[in-house]
Motif scaffolding. Structure first.
Motif, PDB file in Angstrom:
ATOM      1  N   ALA A  30      41.092  78.585  29.812  1.00 37.77           N
ATOM      2  CA  ALA A  30      41.987  77.641  30.481  1.00 37.77           C
ATOM      3  C   ALA A  30      43.238  77.438  29.635  1.00 37.77           C
ATOM      4  N   TYR A  31      44.378  77.367  30.305  1.00 38.03           N
ATOM      5  CA  TYR A  31      45.644  77.169  29.613  1.00 38.03           C
ATOM      6  C   TYR A  31      45.720  75.790  28.952  1.00 38.03           C
ATOM      7  N   TYR A  32      46.328  75.751  27.764  1.00 36.09           N
ATOM      8  CA  TYR A  32      46.640  74.514  27.046  1.00 36.09           C
ATOM      9  C   TYR A  32      45.409  73.608  26.922  1.00 36.09           C
ATOM     10  N   ALA A  33      44.287  74.189  26.493  1.00 37.49           N
ATOM     11  CA  ALA A  33      43.006  73.483  26.474  1.00 37.49           C
ATOM     12  C   ALA A  33      42.652  72.830  25.143  1.00 37.49           C
ATOM     13  N   GLY A  34      43.457  73.042  24.110  1.00 35.29           N
ATOM     14  CA  GLY A  34      43.158  72.432  22.815  1.00 35.29           C
ATOM     15  C   GLY A  34      43.146  70.913  22.924  1.00 35.29           C
ATOM     16  N   PRO A  35      42.259  70.248  22.175  1.00 36.59           N
ATOM     17  CA  PRO A  35      42.117  68.793  22.313  1.00 36.59           C
ATOM     18  C   PRO A  35      43.384  68.009  21.975  1.00 36.59           C
ATOM     19  N   GLY A  36      44.239  68.530  21.125  1.00 33.33           N
ATOM     20  CA  GLY A  36      45.471  67.829  20.783  1.00 33.33           C
ATOM     21  C   GLY A  36      46.675  68.294  21.561  1.00 33.33           C
ATOM     22  N   ASN A  37      46.491  69.162  22.552  1.00 38.11           N
ATOM     23  CA  ASN A  37      47.627  69.719  23.282  1.00 38.11           C
ATOM     24  C   ASN A  37      48.183  68.702  24.270  1.00 38.11           C
ATOM     25  N   ALA A  38      49.488  68.510  24.240  1.00 36.53           N
ATOM     26  CA  ALA A  38      50.161  67.510  25.079  1.00 36.53           C
ATOM     27  C   ALA A  38      50.651  68.070  26.416  1.00 36.53           C
ATOM     28  N   PHE A  39      50.390  69.346  26.721  1.00 31.86           N
ATOM     29  CA  PHE A  39      50.944  69.965  27.915  1.00 31.86           C
ATOM     30  C   PHE A  39      50.604  69.207  29.194  1.00 31.86           C
ATOM     31  N   TRP A  40      49.314  69.043  29.483  1.00 35.29           N
ATOM     32  CA  TRP A  40      48.901  68.446  30.756  1.00 35.29           C
ATOM     33  C   TRP A  40      49.316  66.984  30.877  1.00 35.29           C
ATOM     34  N   PRO A  41      49.110  66.147  29.848  1.00 32.68           N
ATOM     35  CA  PRO A  41      49.567  64.762  29.973  1.00 32.68           C
ATOM     36  C   PRO A  41      51.092  64.663  30.137  1.00 32.68           C
ATOM     37  N   THR A  42      51.826  65.570  29.488  1.00 31.65           N
ATOM     38  CA  THR A  42      53.285  65.525  29.560  1.00 31.65           C
ATOM     39  C   THR A  42      53.787  65.898  30.953  1.00 31.65           C
ATOM     40  N   LEU A  43      53.163  66.889  31.603  1.00 32.60           N
ATOM     41  CA  LEU A  43      53.574  67.236  32.972  1.00 32.60           C
ATOM     42  C   LEU A  43      53.517  66.008  33.862  1.00 32.60           C
ATOM     43  N   PHE A  44      52.462  65.225  33.725  1.00 36.48           N
ATOM     44  CA  PHE A  44      52.323  64.014  34.524  1.00 36.48           C
ATOM     45  C   PHE A  44      53.331  62.955  34.076  1.00 36.48           C
ATOM     46  N   GLU A  45      53.447  62.753  32.768  1.00 41.75           N
ATOM     47  CA  GLU A  45      54.343  61.723  32.227  1.00 41.75           C
ATOM     48  C   GLU A  45      55.788  61.909  32.683  1.00 41.75           C
TER      49      GLU A  45
END
Length: 166
Positions: A30-45
């Motif tokens: 899965a893309y951007y799956a590292g526990p500290g990765n900000a990708f998914w929360p940032t897309l929403f933010e």
């Protein structure tokens, strides 16, 4: 064999392009799956998705006009272990010319520099691929946390909104 499949289709709004999948992403598939990765929360933010998506749900983002790929498709790991021969510049260019997203957003300075062959600044680039605009973002990786700044992501969302339908 590719580490993660491309998530591309014609005429997407934004295709996000990383350097290569991280070790956790490769292991989880899965893309951007590292526990500290900000990708998914940032897309929403920043308003690029209407809800927070988790890494395992990555295929759903095409419904929001977004796609995913990496510059290095056959290796994974931290940027520090990647070499110039790992990057598929010509392959990426061909994909972008074929699928024609409005914006190709590199999710790290390294990805943008490797693709363009020169140093880059964050934000919109002068170069284009066909009609596709190029944009460089701060890396959402937990390994790059000391360089993190959400503002380029906000700028991308504003650009996407201001040019939508135009």
């Amino acid at each position: 064999m590719t580490v993660l499949p491309d998530l591309l289709q014609p005429d997407l709004e934004i295709v996000f392009c990383g350097t290569a999948p991280g070790t956790v992403s490769a292991r989880r598939g899965a893309y951007y799956a590292g526990p500290g990765n900000a990708f998914w929360p940032t897309l929403f933010e920043v308003g690029l998705t209407p809800m927070r998506i988790v890494p395992d749900e990555y295929p759903t983002i095409t419904q929001f006009g977004l796609g995913l790929t990496d510059l290095a498709k056959h290796v994974y790991g931290a940027d520090s272990v990647l070499t110039a021969t790992d990057f598929g510049r010509d392959e990426l260019r061909a994909k972008i010319l074929h699928y024609r997203p409005r914006i190709l957003a590199f999710t790290s300075k390294r990805a943008g520099q490797e693709f363009l062959g020169s140093s880059v600044s964050y934000g919109l680039q002068e170069e284009k691929i066909g009609s596709t605009m190029l944009f460089v973002l701060t890396s959402p990786s937990g390994l790059a946390r000391r360089h993190w700044n959400v503002q380029p992501w906000r700028d991308l969302a504003m650009l996407q909104c201001s040019t939508k339908g135009g």
